[in-house]
Design an enzyme around this catalytic site. Structure first.
Site, PDB file in Angstrom:
ATOM      1  N   GLU A   6       0.631  -1.099  -0.018  1.00 15.41           N
ATOM      2  CA  GLU A   6      -0.037   0.024  -0.062  1.00 15.41           C
ATOM      3  C   GLU A   6       0.959   1.307   0.029  1.00 15.41           C
ATOM      4  OE1 GLU A   6      -0.065  -2.772   2.033  1.00 15.41           O
ATOM      5  OE2 GLU A   6      -2.163  -3.618   1.329  1.00 15.41           O
ATOM      6  N   HIS A  14     -10.814  -5.954   9.072  1.00 18.27           N
ATOM      7  CA  HIS A  14     -11.741  -5.711   7.743  1.00 18.27           C
ATOM      8  C   HIS A  14     -12.912  -5.081   8.164  1.00 18.27           C
ATOM      9  CE1 HIS A  14      -9.300  -9.410   7.047  1.00 18.27           C
ATOM     10  NE2 HIS A  14      -9.315  -8.993   5.938  1.00 18.27           N
TER      11      HIS A  14
HETATM   12  C1  LIG Z   1      -1.599  -5.066   4.308  1.00 21.11           C
HETATM   13  C2  LIG Z   1      -2.652  -5.737   3.723  1.00 21.11           C
HETATM   14  N1  LIG Z   1      -3.062  -5.579   2.520  1.00 21.11           N
HETATM   15  C3  LIG Z   1      -3.868  -6.347   2.077  1.00 21.11           C
HETATM   16  C4  LIG Z   1      -4.569  -7.415   2.239  1.00 21.11           C
HETATM   17  C5  LIG Z   1      -5.564  -8.182   1.636  1.00 21.11           C
HETATM   18  N2  LIG Z   1      -4.983  -9.501   1.446  1.00 21.11           N
HETATM   19  C6  LIG Z   1      -5.001 -10.744   2.487  1.00 21.11           C
HETATM   20  S1  LIG Z   1      -4.098 -11.814   1.743  1.00 21.11           S
HETATM   21  C7  LIG Z   1      -3.723 -11.028   0.458  1.00 21.11           C
HETATM   22  C8  LIG Z   1      -2.744 -11.698  -0.502  1.00 21.11           C
HETATM   23  C9  LIG Z   1      -1.782 -12.445   0.006  1.00 21.11           C
HETATM   24  O1  LIG Z   1      -1.004 -13.110  -0.969  1.00 21.11           O
HETATM   25  P1  LIG Z   1       0.487 -13.830  -0.372  1.00 21.11           P
HETATM   26  O2  LIG Z   1       1.388 -12.799   0.463  1.00 21.11           O
HETATM   27  O3  LIG Z   1       1.101 -14.270  -1.636  1.00 21.11           O
HETATM   28  O4  LIG Z   1      -0.114 -14.893   0.448  1.00 21.11           O
HETATM   29  P2  LIG Z   1      -0.852 -16.461   0.090  1.00 21.11           P
HETATM   30  O5  LIG Z   1      -2.223 -15.905   0.351  1.00 21.11           O
HETATM   31  O6  LIG Z   1      -0.592 -16.546  -1.297  1.00 21.11           O
HETATM   32  O7  LIG Z   1      -0.227 -17.253   1.147  1.00 21.11           O
HETATM   33  C10 LIG Z   1      -4.326  -9.995   0.424  1.00 21.11           C
HETATM   34  C11 LIG Z   1      -3.915  -8.763  -0.811  1.00 21.11           C
HETATM   35  C12 LIG Z   1      -4.065  -7.835   3.990  1.00 21.11           C
HETATM   36  N3  LIG Z   1      -4.605  -8.848   4.427  1.00 21.11           N
HETATM   37  N4  LIG Z   1      -2.918  -6.962   4.478  1.00 21.11           N
END
Ligand SMILES: Cc1ncc(C[n+]2csc(CCOP(=O)(O)OP(=O)(O)O)c2C)c(N)n1
Ligand SMILES: [Mg+2]
Lengths: 336, 413
Positions: A60, A129
């Site tokens: 972000e 959330h």
């Molecule tokens: C700071 C933040 N930004 C956005 C989100 C929303 N969000 C939750 S999981 C995710 C994707 C995460 O992907 P990754 O780091 O590859 O982990 P994976 O789910 O593949 O294990 C997002 C964008 C969040 N939880 N925290």
């Protein structure tokens, strides 16, 4: 006019501006191919291309920083923060950078960034959330703050926000994307048939800084924004008391005249927001109403807000202001 | 690449895309990596440069036929391996049941570890019991290894009166202090740099205690990832920094997390030894974790590990992955399935059989069902009873200040 829910009307606003202004770019996490986790940018990449509507790295602070830079260099970026709770990695870029660029450069530079972000509770989102962090931005000079509440004002306000040459944080009450929320989790209406679901397909705007008087009455002024507008409507009905209901829409700048004129008429005031009470925007409004309406007030100003605690998961209906709490506050203002 | 490349017809900047989207054919470059590729350097003398090949290549122990070999073979006993297999199956069956319960409204939300079970299970097994675990939502499996009761985990997920975090957090955001498993927080990435501080505290106190932390490929774009690597390179605390590269961050392909192909080599210029490991190979994961633990014990500082795997399921119960990637993409993952691979290895060694495996699955399913039945006797999210509303107001501070006390009385619950 077309019947739209809030997701569709926001999408329509973005589509109109992508059509009319080649400098508008839309980006954020999952907004491109997928069209956003709440589907607000659905179909826009396909229609306008991946140069104009695209996914970003999950960062972000980086998203806000590139938006700052693009805006400074002639573009009109519209960035999405997937949940308002995740705006804080971008907080430095927004508060120290975007908010102060115009001023710090003696007016030579500015950056017209729009930050769209779903906010508020009611979806069993727990701590991260559900928050409604508007007052973290209303306390920052240099940023405009908008909070829509229905499909019609969502589109008109978003168009104004994007066309505004100042940075704007634009909060979308995620609980109301698909229907108004009247405070009863078991009653899940859609926007179908609602007066504010009739939305023009074409470009229109609602000026920033203007409130909307959505119910008229003479015994009390109730002020709310976001999802709480609908909860307040229910609270007013439950109270059986004739009230003005003001949907504030813009928090910075806010429509002080609309509020003051109403309170002078009713002599009573209830302010509702779902964010915590301490230093919430209700505190600012309450102080201003007291300054302007002191001799008209018949009873103390009431605030019905979220508690001064993190937002809970299982017990969220005990956290969010309920129609019952609002009705009780309205009734208290009527006591001698 | 279907994205617009820099210098294309329309000019402008580059916007990447996923290798395949719905309606297109799934595709991964075939792997040429074998268990014999890479030596195992001495953990006590190894420098970042010595791991150049290990971060470019891929550490594997199990080959495609299930045969274990090479210098990274941890030579685990059949008992240890079958325990690992059991824990992975337990996690998968547990996830299946929870997902079903989510569909019936008993949970608000759920996230599975599907296809990534080896990571939490094998790496936790390779550590000491008092080592700190600083997970994301995709390593709940650690808790099985550390002995957490399944009923207690379900109580959390369904937010009932027995939830140890009192219904405050979403499902899967476990806290398990007895297992040295630190509360999961939704903002992704934050744990990664915090773990460096946890490890600095262990070092300060002179304790032989390591901290392992995980971050997703997507979240490795956050500043927190970079803080962690940099602070770890400066202060050299006993921390194991793992990037779980499962190709996806919700709908966003890992091509957006970095313009480079490789996550492991990022740590080398910081002077941190870095390994890239097959994340669906239980044995290789065990071995690299043990190796990093030895460095931690010797006071040599951080180890960085890229775990190459694939997120077989949707991101969570809230999305349908077939809207942004081919529904069958997981079938093409060159690393296969972690449970199948360990199972085949054990069968090949004569230590396991299909019959034993079905019996195990049957037993675990009964275990999960029994745990679920017991948990719901304490309430569930759909029907309550929930933790009392008073839990909203407690533990915000150590003591409840007057203004929160007043609000609690106002709610009157
Ligand atoms: C700071 C933040 N930004 C956005 C989100 C929303 N969000 C939750 S999981 C995710 C994707 C995460 O992907 P990754 O780091 O590859 O982990 P994976 O789910 O593949 O294990 C997002 C964008 C969040 N939880 N925290
Ligand atoms: Mg990922």
């Amino acid at each position: 006019m077309t019947e739209m829910n809030m997701i569709q009307s926001l999408n329509s606003a973005l589509d109109n501006l992508l059509e009319s202004d080649p400098n508008v770019l839309i980006f954020g996490e999952d907004v491109g191919y997928f069209g956003g986790v709440f589907r607000v940018t659905d179909g826009l990449q396909e229609k306008h291309g991946s140069k104009r509507v695209f996914d970003t790295p999950l960062a972000e602070g980086g998203i806000a920083a590139i938006a700052f830079g693009m805006g400074l260099n002639g573009l009109r970026p519209v960035m999405e923060i997937q949940f308002a709770d995740y705006i804080f990695p971008a907080y430095d870029q927004i508060v120290n950078e975007m908010a102060k660029l115009r001023h710090r450069s003696g007016g030579e530079f500015s950056t017209p960034v729009t930050i769209r972000t779903p906010a508020g509770g009611g979806i069993k989102g727990g701590h991260h959330h559900s928050q409604s962090p508007e007052s973290q931005f209303t306390h920052t000079p240099g940023i405009k703050v908008v909070y829509c509440s229905n499909p019609y004002n969502a589109k008109g306000l978003l168009i104004s926000a994007i066309e505004c040459n100042d940075p704007v944080v634009f909060f979308e009450p995620k609980r109301c994307y698909r229907g108004p929320f009247y405070g009863d989790p078991h009653n899940v209406p859609t926007w179908k048939g609602h007066e504010y679901s009739e939305v023009p397909e074409e470009h229109y705007s609602i000026p920033l800084g203007e409130a909307n008087l959505t119910m008229e009455g003479d015994k009390c002024t109730v002020i709310a924004w976001g999802a709480m507008v609908h909860v307040a409507e229910q609270g007013i009905k439950d109270s059986g008391i004739s009230c003005d209901l003001i949907d504030l829409q813009s928090l910075v700048p806010w429509d002080r005249d609309a509020v003051v004129n109403s309170v002078k008429k009713t002599g009573r005031c209830v302010i509702v927001h779902e964010a915590p009470k301490t230093s919430g925007f209700g505190a600012e409004m309450s102080a201003s109403v007291q300054e302007r309406c002191f001799y008209h007030l018949e009873s103390p100003i009431e605030r019905v807000t979220g508690w001064d605690t993190p937002f809970p998961h299982s017990t969220e209906w005990d956290y969010l202001p309920s129609p019952q709490r609002i009705a009780e506050a309205i009734k208290r203002t009527q006591e001698d | 690449m279907t994205g617009d490349e820099q210098g294309g017809d329309s000019g402008g900047f580059a916007v990447p895309d996923a290798p395949s989207r719905p309606g297109e054919k799934s595709h991964f470059e075939p792997w040429t990596y074998t268990p014999e590729d890479l030596s195992q350097p001495d953990p006590k003398t190894c420098t970042a440069e010595d791991t150049a090949d290990h971060s470019e290549g891929l550490i594997r122990v199990l080959d495609d036929d299930g045969v274990a070999s090479g210098e990274w073979n941890p030579n685990l006993s059949a008992d240890e391996l079958s325990l690992g297999l059991e824990q992975m199956c337990r996690l998968r069956i547990f996830d299946d049941r929870m997902m079903k319960m989510q569909r019936t409204g008993k949970l608000s939300f759920y996230m599975r570890s599907l296809g990534e079970e080896a990571i939490a299970i094998s790496q936790t097994m390779a550590l000491q019991n008092h080592d700190w675990l600083f997970p994301t939502y995709r390593q709940p499996g650690c808790q099985f290894v550390r002995g957490r009761s399944m009923v207690s985990m379900i109580n959390h997920c369904i937010g009932n009166v027995e939830d140890n975090v009192k219904g405050r957090q979403m499902p899967v955001h476990y806290t398990y202090k007895d297992g040295h498993y630190i509360s999961v927080s939704s903002p992704v990435g934050t744990q990664f740099s915090q773990a460096v501080g946890v490890a600095m505290a262990s070092a300060y106190k002179g304790e032989d205690q390591a901290t392992i932390t995980w971050i997703g490929d997507g979240a490795s774009a956050e500043g927190d990832y970079h803080y962690a690597v940099n602070f770890a390179s400066v202060f050299k605390p006993p921390v194991i920094l793992c990037v779980v590269n499962n190709q996806w961050a919700i709908s966003t392909h890992k091509n957006f997390a970095s313009g480079g192909e490789n996550f492991a080599t990022r740590a080398l210029p910081y002077g941190i030894p870095s390994l890239r490991v097959d994340g669906n190979d239980f044995l290789a994961l065990y071995s690299v974790t043990q190796w990093a633990r030895k460095r931690a014990a010797a006071g040599l500082g951080a180890t960085h590990i890229e775990i190459l795997t694939y997120r077989t399921g949707a991101h969570s119960s809230s999305d349908d992955a077939s809207r942004y990637r081919p529904a069958d993409e997981h079938e093409y993952w060159p690393g296969g399935d972690p449970i199948e691979r360990l199972k085949n290895h054990l069968i090949l060694n004569g230590d396991w059989s299909e019959e034993q495996h079905s019996e195990l699955e049957q037993r675990l399913d009964e275990e999960v069902v029994a745990a679920y039945k017991e948990a719901v006797t304490h309430g569930d999210l759909a029907n309550g009873p929930w933790p009392p509303a008073s839990t909203i107001f407690t533990e915000v501070y150590e003591e409840v200040p007057w203004h929160i006390q007043e609000q609690r009385e106002e709610l009157g619950k």
